[in-house]
Motif scaffolding. Structure first.
Motif, PDB file in Angstrom:
ATOM      1  N   GLY A 137       0.806  -1.220   0.000  1.00 16.43           N
ATOM      2  CA  GLY A 137       0.000   0.000   0.000  1.00 16.43           C
ATOM      3  C   GLY A 137       0.834   1.262   0.000  1.00 16.43           C
ATOM      4  O   GLY A 137       2.062   1.224   0.096  1.00 16.43           O
ATOM      5  N   HIS A 138       0.164   2.407  -0.105  1.00 16.54           N
ATOM      6  CA  HIS A 138       0.840   3.693  -0.033  1.00 16.54           C
ATOM      7  C   HIS A 138      -0.164   4.793   0.269  1.00 16.54           C
ATOM      8  O   HIS A 138      -1.381   4.598   0.135  1.00 16.54           O
ATOM      9  N   GLN A 139       0.360   5.928   0.698  1.00 13.10           N
ATOM     10  CA  GLN A 139      -0.456   7.119   0.917  1.00 13.10           C
ATOM     11  C   GLN A 139      -0.082   8.161  -0.125  1.00 13.10           C
ATOM     12  O   GLN A 139       1.101   8.387  -0.394  1.00 13.10           O
ATOM     13  N   ALA A 140      -1.095   8.787  -0.719  1.00  9.73           N
ATOM     14  CA  ALA A 140      -0.868   9.785  -1.761  1.00  9.73           C
ATOM     15  C   ALA A 140      -1.543  11.086  -1.392  1.00  9.73           C
ATOM     16  O   ALA A 140      -2.502  11.121  -0.600  1.00  9.73           O
ATOM     17  N   GLU A 141      -1.048  12.171  -1.974  1.00  7.94           N
ATOM     18  CA  GLU A 141      -1.642  13.488  -1.808  1.00  7.94           C
ATOM     19  C   GLU A 141      -1.825  14.125  -3.181  1.00  7.94           C
ATOM     20  O   GLU A 141      -0.938  14.044  -4.028  1.00  7.94           O
ATOM     21  N   VAL A 142      -2.979  14.745  -3.392  1.00  3.55           N
ATOM     22  CA  VAL A 142      -3.271  15.426  -4.654  1.00  3.55           C
ATOM     23  C   VAL A 142      -3.451  16.910  -4.366  1.00  3.55           C
ATOM     24  O   VAL A 142      -4.205  17.286  -3.461  1.00  3.55           O
ATOM     25  N   TYR A 171      -5.303  10.310   0.234  1.00  4.56           N
ATOM     26  CA  TYR A 171      -5.970   9.016   0.269  1.00  4.56           C
ATOM     27  C   TYR A 171      -4.942   7.907   0.499  1.00  4.56           C
ATOM     28  O   TYR A 171      -3.737   8.078   0.250  1.00  4.56           O
ATOM     29  N   VAL A 172      -5.442   6.792   0.977  1.00  2.00           N
ATOM     30  CA  VAL A 172      -4.626   5.608   1.210  1.00  2.00           C
ATOM     31  C   VAL A 172      -5.058   4.516   0.248  1.00  2.00           C
ATOM     32  O   VAL A 172      -6.256   4.245   0.106  1.00  2.00           O
ATOM     33  N   VAL A 173      -4.081   3.911  -0.422  1.00  2.00           N
ATOM     34  CA  VAL A 173      -4.321   2.852  -1.393  1.00  2.00           C
ATOM     35  C   VAL A 173      -3.791   1.542  -0.850  1.00  2.00           C
ATOM     36  O   VAL A 173      -2.672   1.481  -0.324  1.00  2.00           O
ATOM     37  N   ALA A 174      -4.574   0.502  -0.964  1.00  2.00           N
ATOM     38  CA  ALA A 174      -4.120  -0.852  -0.668  1.00  2.00           C
ATOM     39  C   ALA A 174      -3.939  -1.593  -1.982  1.00  2.00           C
ATOM     40  O   ALA A 174      -4.710  -1.395  -2.920  1.00  2.00           O
ATOM     41  N   GLY A 175      -2.901  -2.419  -2.041  1.00 10.17           N
ATOM     42  CA  GLY A 175      -2.669  -3.177  -3.267  1.00 10.17           C
ATOM     43  C   GLY A 175      -1.219  -3.102  -3.685  1.00 10.17           C
ATOM     44  O   GLY A 175      -0.317  -2.935  -2.853  1.00 10.17           O
ATOM     45  N   GLU A 176      -0.983  -3.190  -4.958  1.00 17.79           N
ATOM     46  CA  GLU A 176       0.367  -3.243  -5.473  1.00 17.79           C
ATOM     47  C   GLU A 176       1.098  -1.927  -5.238  1.00 17.79           C
ATOM     48  O   GLU A 176       0.517  -0.935  -4.830  1.00 17.79           O
ATOM     49  N   SER A 177       2.399  -1.911  -5.522  1.00 13.69           N
ATOM     50  CA  SER A 177       3.221  -0.730  -5.296  1.00 13.69           C
ATOM     51  C   SER A 177       2.693   0.466  -6.075  1.00 13.69           C
ATOM     52  O   SER A 177       1.948   0.319  -7.045  1.00 13.69           O
ATOM     53  N   ALA A 178       3.126   1.658  -5.643  1.00 13.49           N
ATOM     54  CA  ALA A 178       2.602   2.890  -6.223  1.00 13.49           C
ATOM     55  C   ALA A 178       2.814   2.967  -7.727  1.00 13.49           C
ATOM     56  O   ALA A 178       1.922   3.343  -8.477  1.00 13.49           O
ATOM     57  N   GLY A 179       3.982   2.617  -8.218  1.00 19.50           N
ATOM     58  CA  GLY A 179       4.243   2.666  -9.651  1.00 19.50           C
ATOM     59  C   GLY A 179       4.214   4.099 -10.165  1.00 19.50           C
ATOM     60  O   GLY A 179       4.471   5.054  -9.431  1.00 19.50           O
TER      61      GLY A 179
END
Length: 356
Positions: free
Chosen positions: A272-277, A338-346
């Motif tokens: 997972g990862h955390q992203a900001e827009v 937001y927080v994403v679960a799953g594969e790497s951010a890419g």
């Protein structure tokens, strides 16, 4: 084509196959029920829905929502300004064309979408359109984002009382008109983009009524619901705004502008990862609100999101501004995360930003 006002869409084998697949493969589809949609938005413009007319006649020259109509003010008091800016988002991602038995009594105008419950208020002073019973009319439905589908138009039974909660028993069971994948014109993503079709209004009607429209997409389960308040008195589409601005003088057009949405990964971990827009008003005038959308890579899902309201349909994501961070001066920015679960951010996703 006729259709009963019920929980069954009926008569379309290919859509039944899609629903069957969705039923047996729930793990493959993640749906968040919040306002907005990554693929489609829209609302009736003629006759105008409650959300459209309240937005149209409440939008000030500065882009703020300032109703002079008491019903629209009551909706603002109950739900805030965001439902006005998102007048085209009265939807259910899981609707699948369902009506009676799916949308609760008293919540028909919001489609059971809790963001729009202010537009379920039982009042006699909503903006309304003057029509002639049995007349031929050109109907229009905004396509803020376009997608194919059917439009079903129902009308209330004789004796409808707008001061009482609207229930399914108040509605005629059969649609008086169906539009099967009508043509699209104008620029999608603006007030000018719309579906249009011609048909006859119901005959034998007098006085106050509601025309209830259901837009059922043919490529997903997403379904839109709306109430258009009308009076059958020999009119030809004129609008009355009780206690409000004179519809004879069209309101100032909504501010135009441009915006960008840029993405960055704040932190990442295994799975997972955390992203900001960052959303920025790149235009030269203030903007009242924004919408960002993108496609999640396969294998990813959004676990949480803040500083905005969002929908996920499959891998398509749409984020609308929150009530407090939509209005941006020229050059100003805001962020959501937001927080994403799953594969790497890419690679960073390609985001699109739209002013509304």
């Amino acid at each position: 084509m006729t259709r009963r006002l019920s929980g069954s869409a009926g008569g379309r084998p290919r859509r039944r196959v899609l629903l069957l697949l969705l039923a047996v493969l729930p793990a493959l589809t993640l749906v968040f029920f919040t306002p907005g949609s990554a693929a489609a938005h829209g609302a009736p413009m003629q006759p105008g829905s409650r959300t459209f007319l309240c937005w149209k006649y409440s939008l000030s020259d500065t882009g703020e929502i300032k109703p002079s109509n008491p019903a629209c003010q009551a909706a603002l008091d109950k739900g805030g300004a965001n439902p006005f800016y998102n007048w085209f988002s009265v939807l259910r991602s899981d609707g699948a064309g369902r009506t009676r038995g799916f949308v609760p009594d008293g919540q028909l105008c919001s489609g059971g979408n809790q963001t729009f419950t202010g537009f379920d208020l039982q009042r006699k002073d909503w903006p309304y359109t003057h029509l002639t019973s049995g007349a031929t009319m050109t109907f229009s439905y905004n396509a803020w984002a376009a997608h194919p589908g059917w439009f079903y138009l129902y009308v209330t039974k004789d004796g409808y009382d707008p001061a009482q909660p609207l229930t399914w028993d108040d509605m005629e069971e059969q649609p008086f008109l169906t539009a099967d994948h009508p043509p699209l014109s104008g620029q999608v993503g603006t007030v000018d983009g719309k579906y249009t079709w011609t048909g006859n209004l119901p005959s034998g009607k007098t006085g106050r009524h509601i025309i209830y429209m259901v837009w059922e997409r043919s490529d997903s389960a997403e379904t839109f619901y709306s109430c258009s308040d009308v009076v059958f008195d020999g009119g030809n589409g004129e609008v009355t705004v009780p206690g409000g601005s004179d519809p004879g003088d069209p309101p100032t057009d909504p501010p135009t502008g441009e915006c960008t949405a840029t993405h960055k990964v704040v932190s990442s971990w295994n799975g997972g990862h955390q992203a900001e827009v960052t959303v920025t008003n790149t235009g030269s005038t203030p903007m009242p609100g924004w919408m960002a959308d993108w496609t999640l890579p396969a294998g990813q899902r959004i676990d949480s999101l803040w500083n905005g309201t969002h929908t996920v349909s499959g891998q398509e994501v749409t984020v609308h501004n929150a009530n407090w961070n939509g209005k941006l001066a020229a050059g100003a920015s805001t962020t959501f995360g937001y927080v994403v679960a799953g594969e790497s951010a890419g690679d960073a996703p390609a985001l699109r930003c739209t002013v509304h």
